[in-house]
Design an enzyme around this catalytic site. Structure first.
Site, short mmCIF file in Angstrom:
data_model
loop_
_atom_site.label_atom_id
_atom_site.label_comp_id
_atom_site.label_asym_id
_atom_site.label_seq_id
_atom_site.Cartn_x
_atom_site.Cartn_y
_atom_site.Cartn_z
N TRP A 130 3.09 -40.51 -16.45
CA TRP A 130 2.54 -41.82 -16.11
C TRP A 130 1.63 -42.37 -17.20
O TRP A 130 0.53 -42.86 -16.92
CB TRP A 130 1.78 -41.76 -14.76
CG TRP A 130 2.72 -41.52 -13.63
CD1 TRP A 130 2.90 -40.37 -12.94
CD2 TRP A 130 3.64 -42.48 -13.07
NE1 TRP A 130 3.88 -40.54 -11.99
CE2 TRP A 130 4.34 -41.83 -12.04
CE3 TRP A 130 3.93 -43.81 -13.35
CZ2 TRP A 130 5.32 -42.46 -11.30
CZ3 TRP A 130 4.91 -44.45 -12.60
CH2 TRP A 130 5.59 -43.77 -11.58
N GLN A 151 3.22 -65.84 1.37
CA GLN A 151 3.36 -66.35 2.74
C GLN A 151 3.30 -67.88 2.76
O GLN A 151 4.07 -68.53 3.47
CB GLN A 151 2.23 -65.76 3.61
CG GLN A 151 2.28 -66.16 5.07
CD GLN A 151 3.44 -65.49 5.81
OE1 GLN A 151 4.04 -64.55 5.30
NE2 GLN A 151 3.77 -66.00 6.97
N GLU A 160 -5.93 -46.16 -13.51
CA GLU A 160 -7.34 -46.02 -13.96
C GLU A 160 -8.23 -45.59 -12.80
O GLU A 160 -9.38 -46.02 -12.68
CB GLU A 160 -7.83 -47.31 -14.64
CG GLU A 160 -7.00 -47.61 -15.88
CD GLU A 160 -7.77 -48.15 -17.06
OE1 GLU A 160 -9.00 -48.27 -16.99
OE2 GLU A 160 -7.11 -48.43 -18.08
N GLY A 161 -7.69 -44.73 -11.96
CA GLY A 161 -8.41 -44.23 -10.78
C GLY A 161 -8.05 -45.07 -9.57
O GLY A 161 -8.27 -46.28 -9.59
#
Ligand code: FAD
Length: 374
Positions: free
Chosen positions: A152, A331, A358-359
């Site tokens: 990743w 929507q 990034e967390g």
């Protein structure tokens, strides 16, 4: 299109950024997403125009606040391109702050768009728990030998070099992690980039290190200081991701306002229905709040004050806002929003990632809790 908070940006550069986004980025956003192909031309042109590493002294030496505005602007056109910029700026920041003179010489080609870098921390079994990485680096003579695999990693498939985090001392916990500058050849990639849901085209993928020999001089920062270096860099990186999320939310909101003002049902524009008016008002208010949190974190960094909490808060809030606003904007478009002919579904897919990388937002809450509660 307006550069948001433009008054703070030097007019000349604001004009250059606006023109670049309109001419070079926006027209290609849908294609980049469709093809999942790294936008080579745009990256090179950004380098030529001096639009990479805007906050670096080797670049335009902008403030973090101005940089955040630029990232927002880019992301409103293409989250993919904004993410690539954030990734490039993150590795340039790390080399600038911690690199040797030789390592810092890599920044020039990166900012010129001639080279691509990557930041490689995550592994298949070590995501949120980054301290659990299994890539190891053994000291042998004047070199380190790295073995392991990263997963990743943004720009992995395209990177000319990467900052790789590896364990140099298994028994020392986070103090046993070291950062290395590894050039292509030292690592190989998986067969192709990951086929991601959103922010497609960032060449996100794997880095394989099989007996990769790196000279001692290629540790970035001191041995054992890699984890701290990475966490500090991510504090700044999260300001960029927050700005990126605000950009995606803004694009979705602007599309919703435009559509609601034109679409007629029951003999009037749908923007005249209170149900939608309030939805649009909530979107605008959330975006403004997320932007202010982002700018606050940037200003704290610019004035050399602690900003770990605020950058985590900005990333947490802005990414949630991007997700909510992009879903609501779709929507507002009704069936048209559900079509791939409009970018609404792309905004939803692009927004989702901002809650993960990034967390994750669960981890942002942990970061904030640690700062507030110990
Ligand atoms: C497109 C993309 C690009 C990326 N780019 C990079 C890059 O350039 N460089 C890099 O190093 N990494 C990169 N990452 C990795 C990214 O930072 C991780 O995916 C992220 O940190 C989460 O790790 P994970 O996917 O292993 O999830 P996990 O850690 O397995 O988490 C799974 C779920 O459990 C939750 N969870 C985990 N621990 C806790 C906890 N203690 N409390 C509460 N909830 C918890 C998480 O929030 C999540 O919802 C990228 C990821 C993606 C998807």
């Amino acid at each position: 299109m307006t550069i948001h908070g433009e008054g703070d940006l030097k007019t000349e550069i604001a004009e250059r950024l606006r023109t670049f986004v309109e001419d070079e980025v926006a027209p290609h956003a849908a294609r980049i997403d469709r093809e999942n192909a790294f936008p080579e031309d745009i990256y090179r042109k950004m380098g030529e125009e001096g639009l990479l590493g805007l906050a670096r002294p080797q670049g335009a030496a902008m403030s973090t606040l101005e940089w955040a505005m630029w990232v927002e602007e880019l992301a409103a056109a293409s989250a993919t391109v904004a993410d690539i910029v954030c990734s490039a700026d993150l590795v340039a920041l790390i080399l600038d702050e911690h690199g040797t003179q030789e390592q810092r010489s890599m920044i020039g080609p990166l900012l010129a768009g001639e080279a691509v870098g990557a930041f490689a921390l995550t592994e298949a079994r070590a995501g949120s728990n980054a301290a659990a990485i299994e890539t190891v680096a053994h000291h042998e003579g004047n070199s380190y030998v790295l073995d392991g695999a990263k997963a990743w990693i943004t720009c992995a498939q395209r990177a000319d070099w990467a900052i790789v985090l590896a364990k140099t001392d298994q028994a020392a916990g986070t103090r046993g992690i070291t950062a290395f500058l590894v050039e292509r050849g030292g690592f190989t990639n998986g067969e192709r980039p990951y086929d991601t849901m959103g922010q497609r085209g960032t060449a996100v993928g794997e880095l394989h290190l099989d007996g990769c020999r790196v000279p001692e001089g290629m540790t970035v920062g001191e041995p054992g200081r890699g984890y701290k270096l990475a966490m500090k860099a991510l504090d700044t990186g999260r300001i960029g991701i927050a700005a990126l999320a605000v950009g995606v939310a803004r694009a979705a909101y602007e599309a919703a306002v435009d559509f609601a003002s034109r679409r007629e049902q029951f003999g009037q524009t749908i923007a005249s229905f209170q149900g939608l008016r309030w939805m649009l008002v909530d979107m605008a208010t959330d975006i403004e709040a997320a932007r202010l949190l982002t700018h606050r974190a940037a200003q704290l960094k610019d004035t050399a004050r602690p900003y770990t909490t605020q950058s985590a808060m900005a990333k947490l809030r802005a990414s949630d806002v991007a997700m909510r606003v992009s879903v609501d904007a779709l929507q507002v478009h009704g069936a048209s929003g559900y079509s791939r002919d409009l970018p609404l579904e792309r905004y939803v897919r692009d927004a989702k990632l901002t809650q993960i990388y990034e967390g994750t937002n669960q981890i942002q809450r942990e970061v904030i809790a640690r700062q507030l509660l110990g």
